[in-house]
Write a protein that holds these residues in place. Structure first.
Motif, PDB file in Angstrom:
ATOM      1  N   HIS A 128       0.402   5.452   0.623  1.00  0.00           N
ATOM      2  CA  HIS A 128      -0.336   6.680   0.896  1.00  0.00           C
ATOM      3  C   HIS A 128       0.290   7.801   0.070  1.00  0.00           C
ATOM      4  CE1 HIS A 128      -0.913   4.153   4.466  1.00  0.00           C
ATOM      5  NE2 HIS A 128      -2.011   4.837   4.721  1.00  0.00           N
TER       6      HIS A 128
ATOM      7  N   ARG B  99     -10.820   6.657  -3.087  1.00  0.00           N
ATOM      8  CA  ARG B  99      -9.529   5.994  -3.037  1.00  0.00           C
ATOM      9  C   ARG B  99      -8.974   5.914  -1.606  1.00  0.00           C
ATOM     10  NH1 ARG B  99      -6.107   7.435  -8.461  1.00  0.00           N
ATOM     11  NH2 ARG B  99      -7.798   7.151  -9.958  1.00  0.00           N
TER      12      ARG B  99
ATOM     13  N   TYR C  21      -0.036   2.408 -10.022  1.00  0.00           N
ATOM     14  CA  TYR C  21      -1.205   1.675  -9.532  1.00  0.00           C
ATOM     15  C   TYR C  21      -1.731   0.682 -10.578  1.00  0.00           C
ATOM     16  CZ  TYR C  21      -1.088   5.681  -6.334  1.00  0.00           C
ATOM     17  OH  TYR C  21      -0.696   6.647  -5.437  1.00  0.00           O
TER      18      TYR C  21
ATOM     19  N   ASN D 137      -1.722  11.188   4.713  1.00  0.00           N
ATOM     20  CA  ASN D 137      -0.329  11.008   4.292  1.00  0.00           C
ATOM     21  C   ASN D 137       0.603  11.933   5.065  1.00  0.00           C
ATOM     22  OD1 ASN D 137       1.695   9.864   2.622  1.00  0.00           O
ATOM     23  ND2 ASN D 137       1.651  11.643   1.264  1.00  0.00           N
TER      24      ASN D 137
ATOM     25  N   PHE E 124       1.673   8.989 -10.419  1.00  0.00           N
ATOM     26  CA  PHE E 124       1.578   7.731  -9.698  1.00  0.00           C
ATOM     27  C   PHE E 124       0.611   6.747 -10.364  1.00  0.00           C
ATOM     28  CE2 PHE E 124       2.666  10.150  -5.574  1.00  0.00           C
ATOM     29  CZ  PHE E 124       4.013   9.833  -5.696  1.00  0.00           C
ATOM     30  N   GLU E 125      -0.216   7.235 -11.272  1.00  0.00           N
ATOM     31  CA  GLU E 125      -1.283   6.392 -11.820  1.00  0.00           C
ATOM     32  C   GLU E 125      -0.744   5.136 -12.499  1.00  0.00           C
ATOM     33  OE1 GLU E 125      -4.536   6.652 -11.404  1.00  0.00           O
ATOM     34  OE2 GLU E 125      -4.183   8.396 -10.124  1.00  0.00           O
TER      35      GLU E 125
ATOM     36  N   HIS F 119      -0.842  -0.473  -4.249  1.00  0.00           N
ATOM     37  CA  HIS F 119      -2.248  -0.099  -4.089  1.00  0.00           C
ATOM     38  C   HIS F 119      -2.340   1.288  -3.450  1.00  0.00           C
ATOM     39  CE1 HIS F 119      -2.901  -4.298  -4.985  1.00  0.00           C
ATOM     40  NE2 HIS F 119      -2.165  -4.632  -3.938  1.00  0.00           N
ATOM     41  N   GLU F 120      -3.167   2.125  -4.005  1.00  0.00           N
ATOM     42  CA  GLU F 120      -3.257   3.520  -3.573  1.00  0.00           C
ATOM     43  C   GLU F 120      -4.097   3.682  -2.312  1.00  0.00           C
ATOM     44  OE1 GLU F 120      -4.657   7.880  -5.351  1.00  0.00           O
ATOM     45  OE2 GLU F 120      -5.335   6.013  -6.308  1.00  0.00           O
TER      46      GLU F 120
ATOM     47  N   ALA G  48      -5.502   7.264  -0.545  1.00  0.00           N
ATOM     48  CA  ALA G  48      -5.522   8.724  -0.666  1.00  0.00           C
ATOM     49  C   ALA G  48      -5.335   9.381   0.705  1.00  0.00           C
ATOM     50  CB  ALA G  48      -6.824   9.177  -1.312  1.00  0.00           C
TER      51      ALA G  48
ATOM     52  N   TRP H 122       0.831  -1.202   0.000  1.00  0.00           N
ATOM     53  CA  TRP H 122       0.000   0.000   0.000  1.00  0.00           C
ATOM     54  C   TRP H 122       0.865   1.251   0.000  1.00  0.00           C
ATOM     55  CZ3 TRP H 122      -5.190  -0.570  -0.495  1.00  0.00           C
ATOM     56  CH2 TRP H 122      -5.747  -1.808  -0.166  1.00  0.00           C
TER      57      TRP H 122
END
Length: 501
Positions: A298, A409, A309, A423, A305-306, A315-316, A318, A296
């Protein structure tokens, strides 16, 4: 800019070509340094007609370029560049206290035929900094000769952080912490040392920083491996200015922070921050940094970053702090009742997190499912209801659309006790850089940026673990020259560091 941190080519022809490119890069930096020195001399000559800020910027440009050259030459053990106006090494003043350490080979008799007689000695003076004061370590190595066979013997000089250099590990640690933790540019440190009667030129300090960070790089890499071994990490980036040679201008580079902090869910894994430098903000950089990571992450809504993912095992998660910040700004500017209500609902989510902090993952899931999930769901529904009632072009509508996108997200945190609501771990890791950026203004090159990333990795990780970074770095710099590379993890701050008193 040549990437000296990549593995060296094995083919002899490729290696020769690589070395030639590297030497060309060093010479390019040397030309830039000469140009900056010339400009600085001119500014000083006409300083009554120039702003002090312009002189400071030239000082900072010089020190960062000199750090880059020092790191490049140390990386591949190239001979040091000797500029024509390089300051000569001055004697250490007599008023600095001396501490004598005599080294002998340990043998009182000649291995062949008997006794040894003392012929003389070699003395090496090492300028050191301990407990807020300078001292000089006088390392005395007597020379002996056998009275029978005339064989000579003398103790070997211990390894030092900078070969043939004068600074002790404590002084090097002091300079690094001053620059990267206390935000004191090297030319200011030079002025402070001068008040103690120690004449150390800025360019000498830059050489020390570059060579120290090159020596410590394996330890920063070890911290990076520790960060990427976590089940979840925190990522953020911040802009820094980088000199663009030949243009007289600066380009916008980036420092990336990747953090690991599992204390909120009761793990005993040490927290750490790993920093990386890049010349721009292209998505390929975090993709390279995180190529070996799965888990994961954050992060904010950075589009770069897309691809991570989509194409990797990352795994994102948010960040609610980013969502809240937009509504806070709108409420301050407009006094919006909708923004105020959104802030209050988000505060309820943080109240639940305060209760869950420190509990094991399973217990955190229970608390969140019982208390946070209803608040989260209601907030999402409420934003959907309110959005059509306001102008779609208003800042408030933009904040609401952003919130709804990010909340979708962020929802995984409700079902996984190892995740966080925001984050802020990564954002806190950027705080020191944001403060220091106001003082050092820019880095001289990509190599200088990487030197800064190494220093921040070591210093900020030590601070996260409650370790005094100066004491730990002094001890580490004394030990690492002879340390086996496959045991470098034994030098990590949570294993050898001294707690801050």
């Amino acid at each position: 800019m040549l990437d000296v941190d990549k593995s060296l080519p094995k083919d002899p022809d490729e290696l020769r070509q690589f070395t030639a490119l590297l030497l060309a890069e060093v010479k390019s930096q040397a030309v830039l340094i000469e140009k900056l020195r010339h400009q600085l001399a001119g500014q000083r000559h006409h300083r009554f007609g120039s702003s002090s800020e312009s002189i400071e910027q030239l000082q900072l440009a010089l020190e960062n370029s000199e750090i880059a050259v020092a790191k490049m030459t140390a990386k591949l053990r190239l001979p040091d560049e000797e500029p024509k106006d390089k300051p000569k090494r001055r004697p250490i003043p007599d008023h600095i206290p001396r501490m004598e350490v005599e080294l002998t080979s340990g043998d009182d008799d000649c291995a062949q035929c008997g006794g040894l007689r003392r012929l003389g000695e070699d003395v090496t003076e090492e300028l050191e900094y301990i407990l807020g004061r300078f001292i000089v370590n006088r390392i005395i190595r007597p020379r002996f000769a056998c009275s029978g066979c005339q064989a000579f013997t003398q103790a070997t000089l211990p390894s030092r952080p900078i070969e043939r250099g004068r600074p002790g590990p404590g002084l090097l640690a002091h300079v690094l912490v001053n620059k990267y933790a206390d935000h004191l540019p090297l030319y200011r440190q030079s002025g402070i040392f001068e008040r103690d009667g120690i004449d150390i030129d800025r360019s000498t300090l830059a050489d020390w920083v570059g060579k120290s960070t090159a020596l410590l790089e394996p330890l920063a890499d070890a911290i990076g491996r520790h960060v990427l071994a976590g089940q979840t990490i925190f990522a953020d980036d911040t802009p820094v200015k980088m000199l663009a040679p030949g243009t007289g201008k600066t380009a916008t580079a980036r420092l990336w922070a990747y953090g690991r902090d599992e204390r909120p869910w009761g793990s005993d894994a040490p927290p750490a921050s790993w920093y990386q430098f890049s010349p721009d903000r292209k998505g390929q950089h975090p993709k390279d940094h995180l190529s070996k990571y799965q888990g994961w992450m954050h992060a904010d809504g950075y589009a770069g970053f897309e691809d991570l993912y989509r194409s990797s095992g990352i795994h994102e998660v948010a960040c609610m702090a980013h969502v809240r910040r937009k509504f806070v700004d709108i409420h301050r500017a407009q006094g919006s009742a909708i923004a105020d209500e959104t802030i209050k609902r988000i505060a309820q989510l943080y109240a639940v997190e305060k209760e869950a902090r420190g509990s094991p993952p399973d217990r955190r899931i229970e608390i969140r499912q019982a208390q946070a999930k209803p608040i989260f769901d209601d907030l999402e529904v409420w934003l959907h209801i309110q959005l059509p009632s306001i102008s779609g072009k208003s800042p408030l509508a933009g904040a609401m659309r952003y919130a709804l996108t990010r909340m979708a997200r962020l929802r995984p945190y409700l079902n996984h006790g190892i995740l966080e609501l925001d984050n802020n771990t990564a954002e806190r890791a950027m705080r020191s850089i944001a403060i220091g950026r106001k003082n050092y203004l820019f880095v001289g090159s990509q190599t200088g940026g990487r030197a800064a990333a190494i220093a921040y990795t070591l210093i900020e990780t030590a601070k996260l673990n409650g370790i005094d970074p100066q004491v730990w770095l002094a001890d580490t710099l004394a030990r690492i020259p002879d340390y086996k590379i496959n045991r470098v993890d034994d030098l990590l701050p949570w294993k050898t560091g001294h707690p801050i008193s």
